[in-house]
Write a protein that holds these residues in place. Structure first.
Motif, PDB file in Angstrom:
ATOM      1  N   ALA A 239       0.861  -1.182   0.000  1.00  0.00           N
ATOM      2  CA  ALA A 239       0.000   0.000   0.000  1.00  0.00           C
ATOM      3  C   ALA A 239       0.894   1.227   0.000  1.00  0.00           C
ATOM      4  O   ALA A 239       1.847   1.311   0.793  1.00  0.00           O
ATOM      5  CB  ALA A 239      -0.901   0.004   1.233  1.00  0.00           C
ATOM      6  N   PHE A 240       0.567   2.175  -0.884  1.00  0.00           N
ATOM      7  CA  PHE A 240       1.379   3.386  -1.014  1.00  0.00           C
ATOM      8  C   PHE A 240       0.487   4.611  -1.005  1.00  0.00           C
ATOM      9  O   PHE A 240      -0.728   4.519  -1.258  1.00  0.00           O
ATOM     10  CB  PHE A 240       2.181   3.361  -2.323  1.00  0.00           C
ATOM     11  CG  PHE A 240       3.131   2.207  -2.442  1.00  0.00           C
ATOM     12  CD1 PHE A 240       4.254   2.129  -1.639  1.00  0.00           C
ATOM     13  CD2 PHE A 240       2.902   1.197  -3.372  1.00  0.00           C
ATOM     14  CE1 PHE A 240       5.141   1.060  -1.748  1.00  0.00           C
ATOM     15  CE2 PHE A 240       3.783   0.134  -3.495  1.00  0.00           C
ATOM     16  CZ  PHE A 240       4.905   0.056  -2.680  1.00  0.00           C
ATOM     17  N   THR A 260       9.423  -6.995 -12.670  1.00  0.00           N
ATOM     18  CA  THR A 260      10.172  -6.331 -13.741  1.00  0.00           C
ATOM     19  C   THR A 260       9.396  -5.153 -14.316  1.00  0.00           C
ATOM     20  O   THR A 260       9.956  -4.071 -14.549  1.00  0.00           O
ATOM     21  CB  THR A 260      10.498  -7.342 -14.853  1.00  0.00           C
ATOM     22  OG1 THR A 260      11.262  -8.427 -14.304  1.00  0.00           O
ATOM     23  CG2 THR A 260      11.291  -6.693 -15.977  1.00  0.00           C
ATOM     24  N   ALA A 261       8.093  -5.361 -14.532  1.00  0.00           N
ATOM     25  CA  ALA A 261       7.267  -4.288 -15.095  1.00  0.00           C
ATOM     26  C   ALA A 261       7.148  -3.116 -14.130  1.00  0.00           C
ATOM     27  O   ALA A 261       7.180  -1.945 -14.544  1.00  0.00           O
ATOM     28  CB  ALA A 261       5.887  -4.825 -15.446  1.00  0.00           C
ATOM     29  N   LEU A 262       7.027  -3.416 -12.833  1.00  0.00           N
ATOM     30  CA  LEU A 262       6.941  -2.337 -11.846  1.00  0.00           C
ATOM     31  C   LEU A 262       8.207  -1.482 -11.865  1.00  0.00           C
ATOM     32  O   LEU A 262       8.132  -0.243 -11.858  1.00  0.00           O
ATOM     33  CB  LEU A 262       6.733  -2.928 -10.451  1.00  0.00           C
ATOM     34  CG  LEU A 262       6.782  -1.922  -9.289  1.00  0.00           C
ATOM     35  CD1 LEU A 262       5.617  -0.947  -9.374  1.00  0.00           C
ATOM     36  CD2 LEU A 262       6.795  -2.645  -7.941  1.00  0.00           C
ATOM     37  N   LEU A 263       9.361  -2.119 -11.887  1.00  0.00           N
ATOM     38  CA  LEU A 263      10.612  -1.373 -11.905  1.00  0.00           C
ATOM     39  C   LEU A 263      10.723  -0.513 -13.156  1.00  0.00           C
ATOM     40  O   LEU A 263      11.263   0.604 -13.111  1.00  0.00           O
ATOM     41  CB  LEU A 263      11.800  -2.332 -11.819  1.00  0.00           C
ATOM     42  CG  LEU A 263      11.895  -3.181 -10.545  1.00  0.00           C
ATOM     43  CD1 LEU A 263      13.169  -4.006 -10.560  1.00  0.00           C
ATOM     44  CD2 LEU A 263      11.808  -2.323  -9.292  1.00  0.00           C
ATOM     45  N   GLY A 264      10.182  -1.011 -14.277  1.00  0.00           N
ATOM     46  CA  GLY A 264      10.202  -0.224 -15.494  1.00  0.00           C
ATOM     47  C   GLY A 264       9.333   1.014 -15.388  1.00  0.00           C
ATOM     48  O   GLY A 264       9.735   2.114 -15.794  1.00  0.00           O
ATOM     49  N   VAL A 265       8.138   0.866 -14.823  1.00  0.00           N
ATOM     50  CA  VAL A 265       7.236   2.004 -14.672  1.00  0.00           C
ATOM     51  C   VAL A 265       7.845   3.051 -13.737  1.00  0.00           C
ATOM     52  O   VAL A 265       7.779   4.260 -13.995  1.00  0.00           O
ATOM     53  CB  VAL A 265       5.870   1.539 -14.130  1.00  0.00           C
ATOM     54  CG1 VAL A 265       5.003   2.739 -13.741  1.00  0.00           C
ATOM     55  CG2 VAL A 265       5.139   0.693 -15.178  1.00  0.00           C
ATOM     56  N   ASP A 270      17.540  -0.022 -10.566  1.00  0.00           N
ATOM     57  CA  ASP A 270      18.617  -0.196  -9.591  1.00  0.00           C
ATOM     58  C   ASP A 270      18.235  -1.180  -8.495  1.00  0.00           C
ATOM     59  O   ASP A 270      19.105  -1.857  -7.919  1.00  0.00           O
ATOM     60  CB  ASP A 270      18.970   1.152  -8.967  1.00  0.00           C
ATOM     61  CG  ASP A 270      17.778   1.789  -8.253  1.00  0.00           C
ATOM     62  OD1 ASP A 270      16.757   2.096  -8.925  1.00  0.00           O
ATOM     63  OD2 ASP A 270      17.870   1.980  -7.024  1.00  0.00           O
ATOM     64  N   LEU A 271      16.932  -1.285  -8.216  1.00  0.00           N
ATOM     65  CA  LEU A 271      16.485  -2.188  -7.152  1.00  0.00           C
ATOM     66  C   LEU A 271      16.684  -3.650  -7.537  1.00  0.00           C
ATOM     67  O   LEU A 271      16.861  -4.510  -6.671  1.00  0.00           O
ATOM     68  CB  LEU A 271      15.008  -1.922  -6.827  1.00  0.00           C
ATOM     69  CG  LEU A 271      14.694  -0.523  -6.276  1.00  0.00           C
ATOM     70  CD1 LEU A 271      13.187  -0.353  -6.096  1.00  0.00           C
ATOM     71  CD2 LEU A 271      15.425  -0.295  -4.958  1.00  0.00           C
ATOM     72  N   GLU A 293      11.646   2.227  -0.233  1.00  0.00           N
ATOM     73  CA  GLU A 293      12.227   2.665  -1.511  1.00  0.00           C
ATOM     74  C   GLU A 293      11.142   2.937  -2.549  1.00  0.00           C
ATOM     75  O   GLU A 293      11.166   3.961  -3.245  1.00  0.00           O
ATOM     76  CB  GLU A 293      13.184   1.590  -2.036  1.00  0.00           C
ATOM     77  CG  GLU A 293      14.481   1.481  -1.272  1.00  0.00           C
ATOM     78  CD  GLU A 293      15.435   2.631  -1.575  1.00  0.00           C
ATOM     79  OE1 GLU A 293      15.204   3.374  -2.547  1.00  0.00           O
ATOM     80  OE2 GLU A 293      16.413   2.785  -0.825  1.00  0.00           O
ATOM     81  N   LEU A 294      10.188   2.043  -2.647  1.00  0.00           N
ATOM     82  CA  LEU A 294       9.112   2.210  -3.622  1.00  0.00           C
ATOM     83  C   LEU A 294       8.236   3.406  -3.256  1.00  0.00           C
ATOM     84  O   LEU A 294       7.815   4.182  -4.133  1.00  0.00           O
ATOM     85  CB  LEU A 294       8.268   0.932  -3.695  1.00  0.00           C
ATOM     86  CG  LEU A 294       8.997  -0.328  -4.185  1.00  0.00           C
ATOM     87  CD1 LEU A 294       8.086  -1.543  -4.053  1.00  0.00           C
ATOM     88  CD2 LEU A 294       9.458  -0.161  -5.630  1.00  0.00           C
ATOM     89  N   GLN A 295       7.960   3.586  -1.965  1.00  0.00           N
ATOM     90  CA  GLN A 295       7.136   4.706  -1.525  1.00  0.00           C
ATOM     91  C   GLN A 295       7.788   6.040  -1.877  1.00  0.00           C
ATOM     92  O   GLN A 295       7.121   6.989  -2.277  1.00  0.00           O
ATOM     93  CB  GLN A 295       6.889   4.620  -0.022  1.00  0.00           C
ATOM     94  CG  GLN A 295       6.177   5.828   0.582  1.00  0.00           C
ATOM     95  CD  GLN A 295       4.804   6.065  -0.006  1.00  0.00           C
ATOM     96  OE1 GLN A 295       3.911   5.244   0.113  1.00  0.00           O
ATOM     97  NE2 GLN A 295       4.613   7.207  -0.668  1.00  0.00           N
TER      98      GLN A 295
END
Length: 398
Positions: A239-240, A260-265, A270-271, A293-295
């Motif tokens: 949850a963000f 992989t898709a999340l990191l692209g968006v 780097d993660l 990191e994602l937040q």
């Protein structure tokens, strides 16, 4: 005949609901959704306590409407001998009885499962209790919060260092769902074994435990005791809060393509090279650090922008809705998940069936929320009672 050939699933089935509040009434309502004739037995004068719950003086309180649409209401004074005899006649016309009284209460009154199953061998009787009909604590008063607490379910929904009551009546409604499962299975079995009925028992404690198959399996296999973070870590659910304050959910599950898709968006490749977050088991172990990191990245744009990009990349995501937002969601509206039960002054908007079928189902307009005792005369006349007898058994004993 199958539902698709013209009949509703449980058409011609009569269910007697000797139950109040949530667990039993929810089960009865779900059976009514499949076309059963559900006759709700209520005490004369006051009826189901949910009719006036939280001080409501509405003719149809939301608390009652939520669990009782599509039924017929009969008031019956079962504390009197005449009332008990009328109840026995009514049960004789039924396929199923549901009760959610404490174990032994109805047997002590002479109208419980011991007597009814003996007198009506084709009857399906479903007893719903808090903690079960055996064991040292079977007679303790048990409501939703107690079943959640004792079953271990609550500990997976809140931080145990500062526990709080959370969410809807999960244990109550799970119990209703398991009761329906037991009833439908018993009805099928009756058709296969020469018409013999059976007595099914469902407790809130058992239902709440049965709803935790993964958590229980993990504990029995390796001793892992789950908490409110366990499921999120394993399923990689997050949850963000976006830049505009909008909350959103992302569920990566186990498929590498979503990560992989999340990191692209997010432009955070780097993660993927960080040993704390790769492979997936490291993401489980370092969940909090990864979430931070994602937040940090998600806080840079408004929610709508992120959702648009995430959906375009096929990442499982959604806005975290309040209930009012959920009901306004175009996807919810497109499926007509809210229906109008009843017509005219009796029309009440409520959430409807949780399933769709190619066969016929009851028209919500024909299934209003019943007024107290609204159907007493018609149902009891069908059982052979004269009007004078009906007046006597539907009047409260002083």
């Amino acid at each position: 005949m199958l539902a698709g050939e013209g009949h509703q699933m449980l058409e011609s089935m009569r269910i007697i609901e000797m139950a109040n509040v949530i667990s039993g009434p929810f089960a009865g309502m779900l059976l009514a959704d499949m076309g059963a004739d559900v006759v709700k037995i209520e005490m004369p004068g006051r009826g189901d306590p949910f009719r006036g719950w939280a001080g409501s003086d509405d003719a149809i309180a939301p608390s009652f409407a939520a669990y009782n649409r599509g039924k017929r209401s009969v008031t019956l004074e079962t504390r009197s001998e005449a009332g008990k005899q009328a109840y026995l006649r009514l049960v004789g016309s039924a396929d199923v009885v549901i009760d959610n009284f404490r174990p032994g209460i109805l047997d002590d009154s002479g109208i419980g499962p011991k007597r009814l199953c003996a007198e009506f061998p084709g009857l399906i009787y479903c007893s719903i209790s808090g903690l079960g009909s055996t064991g040292p604590d079977r007679d303790l008063p048990t409501y939703d919060a107690i079943a959640q607490a004792r079953s271990g379910l609550w500990s997976q929904l809140t931080d145990m260092a500062a526990p709080e009551a959370v969410g809807p009546p999960i244990s109550d409604q799970l119990t209703g769902l398991y009761a329906v499962q037991a009833i439908l299975g018993a009805l099928v079995a009756r058709g296969l074994n020469g018409g013999r009925g059976q007595h099914a028992e469902v407790s809130m404690l058992a239902a709440s435990l049965a709803f935790q198959p993964h958590a229980v399996a993990e504990y029995l296999a390796n001793g892992a005791v789950p908490d409110h973070t366990s499921r999120a870590h394993v399923s990689q659910s997050y949850a963000f809060v976006a830049a505009d304050g909008g909350a959103l959910a992302i569920h990566l599950s186990s498929l590498p393509k979503f990560w992989t898709a999340l990191l692209g968006v997010l432009d955070r490749h780097d993660l993927d090279s960080n040993p704390r977050f790769n492979p997936r088991t490291r993401r489980h172990a370092n969940y909090d650090a990864l979430r931070a990191e994602l937040q940090r990245t998600i806080a840079t744009r408004p929610r709508a922008e992120w959702l648009q990009m995430l959906r375009a990349a096929d990442v499982p995501c959604a806005a975290i809705h309040r209930l009012d937002e959920a009901l306004a969601d175009p996807q919810v509206r497109s499926q007509n998940l809210v229906s109008v039960f009843g017509r005219g002054s009796r029309a009440t908007r409520l959430v409807g069936r949780g399933f769709a079928t190619t066969g016929p189902v009851p028209d919500p307009a024909d299934r209003p929320v019943p007024l107290l005792g609204e159907h007493s005369a018609e149902v009891l006349r069908d059982c052979g009672l004269a009007d004078s007898e009906i007046r006597a058994v539907t009047t409260a004993t002083p």
